[in-house]
Design a protein around this motif. Structure first.
Motif, short mmCIF file in Angstrom:
data_model
loop_
_atom_site.label_atom_id
_atom_site.label_comp_id
_atom_site.label_asym_id
_atom_site.label_seq_id
_atom_site.Cartn_x
_atom_site.Cartn_y
_atom_site.Cartn_z
N PRO A 6 -26.73 86.17 9.20
CA PRO A 6 -27.32 86.79 10.39
C PRO A 6 -26.53 87.99 10.91
CG PRO A 6 -26.78 84.46 10.80
CD PRO A 6 -26.51 84.74 9.36
N LYS A 22 -27.48 90.90 8.79
CA LYS A 22 -28.87 91.34 9.06
C LYS A 22 -29.06 91.76 10.51
CE LYS A 22 -31.19 88.67 5.54
NZ LYS A 22 -31.88 87.42 5.23
N SER A 58 -29.22 89.96 13.08
CA SER A 58 -30.21 89.15 13.77
C SER A 58 -29.54 88.08 14.65
CB SER A 58 -31.18 88.50 12.77
OG SER A 58 -30.48 87.98 11.69
#
Ligand SMILES: O=C(O)CCC(=O)C(=O)O
Ligand SMILES: [Fe+2]
Length: 362
Positions: free
Chosen positions: A44, A47, A49
Motif C-alpha cells: 500500500p 501504491k 493507497s
C-alpha cells in the motif's frame, strides 16, 4: 512471545550489522507486533493507497502522501518519558513556529537510538529506499498551549524519512496540535489547505518520506496539556557517517540552525562540508540562535560534531549593500576552546586544519 522473538531476530539481522546486545535492546523497546505488520504495509505504501491492518491497527493514511502510523510503538514508553523529564527544553520562537526543543539526543537516549536504528531496515522496506544505518537526528519537542509549527517540507541535506513518536500521557482532538498534511500544486508549491490530519496519541509513531511534496504542519495546541514527542530523520544511505554528539549541549546549536534552515529555500547558496551541508536563509524572523551566536562571539561553545572543512558559493557577487553577510566561526583543531568569529562580505579561504561553522544570512 518466544515465537515473536525468533522472527524478530531474523528480521533484525537481515542486512544489518547489529549485535546481539542490540537485539536484546530492540526486543525491550519496540512492540513485537510491528514486525508482524510491517511487510503488509509495503505494497500500500508503494501504491500510495490508504490501508488499515485489521490485526494490528497499523495504518497508512494517504490522502495527500503516504504516512505510516504505528500505534503502541514502544513496549514501555514510560522509560523514555522518564528520561525526557531530565532534559532541558529550550523555547524556540519565530513567526514560523513556537515550541520548545532539546538538543540532539543521540548521545543520551541510547536505548531508543538503538531501537530506532534497528527499525531502519523495516522502514527501508516500507518506503522502498536505502537509508543510512547510523545517521539519524533525534531530539524531543514540547508544544504548550497556543504553540504551533507552520507548513514546511523537512527537506535538508540528506534527510529521507521523517519520524515522530508522541509521548504525552493523554491526547484528544480537542487538545489541538494535529499533524496536518498539505497538498502541493503542479510546481510542488504547497496549497493553503491541509486536507488530512493525524491526531497525536500516546506512543504513536508516525513516519513519512521527505520530498518536495512532503509539506506538513503542527496545528496550534488548544488545551493546557503538553504535546510531547521525540522526532528526527533517517538519512540517505549514501551520506558519510556522522559522529554522534556526545552530549545534549554540544549539539544544540546545530540543531537550532538545522531546524530553522528547514524553512528556507536552499537554492541560492550551498556550502559543502566534509560531513554535511547547511543551507542558508533570510534573517527576517531573527531567530533566537542568531542573537545567541552574536552574544557568544568571544566565548564560543563548540558542538562536539566536526562541522565544515570547506565551502563554495554558487553565485558569488561583488560586495554591496545587498550582499549577503557571511558569518564564519572558526575553531582551530589544535586548540579546542579557541573560537574566532569573522564576519565579512567577501569570499573566504578557510584553512583546512580548522573546523568551521558557516552561516550565511542573505
Ligand atoms: O510533531 C509533529 O507532529 C511534527 C513535527 C515536525 O514536523 C518537525 O519537527 O519537523
Ligand atoms: Fe516537519
Amino acid at each position: 512471545m518466544k515465537e515473536f522473538s525468533h522472527r524478530f531476530a531474523l528480521h533484525i539481522y537481515d542486512g544489518t550489522d547489529t549485535t546481539v546486545k542490540d537485539y536484546c535492546i530492540y526486543h525491550l523497546m519496540i512492540n513485537p507486533y510491528i514486525w508482524e505488520a510491517a511487510p503488509r504495509l509495503e505494497e500500500p505504501f508503494r501504491k500510495r493507497s490508504a490501508y488499515t491492518d485489521k490485526e494490528t491497527d497499523a495504518q497508512i493514511v494517504s490522502e495527500v502522501y503516504p504516512v505510516v502510523k504505528l500505534p503502541n510503538f514502544l513496549t514501555d514508553p514510560s522509560v523514555v518519558r522518564k528520561q525526557l523529564s531530565t532534559f532541558t527544553y529550550r523555547q524556540k520562537e519565530t513567526d514560523l513556529y513556537r515550541f520548545s526543543q532539546t538538543g540532539d539526543l543521540n548521545g543520551v537516549l541510547g536505548e531508543l537510538r538503538e531501537a530506532l536504528l534497528g527499525f531502519i531496515p523495516t522502514v527501508e522496506k516500507i518506503v522502498g529506499r536505502a537509508l543510512h544505518r547510523t545517521n539519524m537526528d533525534l531530539s524531543s519537542q514540547c508544544y504548550g498551549q497556543d504553540e504551533y509549527l507552520l507548513g514546511h517540507d523537512d527537506r535538508l541535506d540528506s534527510r529521507r524519512v521523517a519520524f515522530v513518536l508522541y509521548l504525552m500521557d493523554e491526547w484528544t482532538a480537542m487538545d489541538g496540535g494535529a499533524l496536518q498534511f498539505v497538498p502541493t500544486d503542479w510546481r510542488t508549491a504547497p496549497t493553503n489547505v491541509a486536507i488530512q490530519s493525524i491526531v497525536p496519541a500516546p506512543n504513536l509513531l508516525v513516519f513519512f518520506e521527505v520530498s518536495k511534496s512532503s509539506h506538513h504542519q503542527v496545528a496550534q495546541v488548544l488545551g493546557t496539556r503538553k504535546r510531547l514527542s521525540v522526532a528526527g530523520w533517517f538519512h540517505d544511505a549514501e551520506t558519510p557517517t556522522l559522529s554522534v554528539p556526545s552530549n545534549e549541549i554540544g549539539a544544540d546549536l546545530l540543531m537550532e540552525m538545522s531546524t530553522y534552515a528547514t524553512f528556507r529555500n536552499p537554492d541560492t547558496v550551498h556550502i559543502t562540508t566534509k560531513h554535511e551541508s547547511f543551507h542558508y536563509f533570510q534573517e527576517s524572523s531573527e531567530p533566537r540562535w542568531m542573537r545567541q551566536l552574536m552574544a557568544m562571539e568571544n566565548n564560543l561553545e563548540w558542538p562536539s560534531r566536526p562541522v565544515m572543512k570547506q565551502y563554495r558559493r554558487n553565485d558569488y557577487r561583488q560586495p554591496g549593500p545587498d550582499m549577503p553577510r557571511i558569518f564564519v566561526f572558526v575553531r582551530d583543531c589544535n586548540e579546542h576552546k579557541a573560537g574566532t568569529l569573522l564576519y565579512t562580505t567577501r569570499d573566504l579561504t578557510i584553512p583546512l586544519n580548522t573546523e568551521t561553522v558557516i552561516v550565511e544570512i542573505c
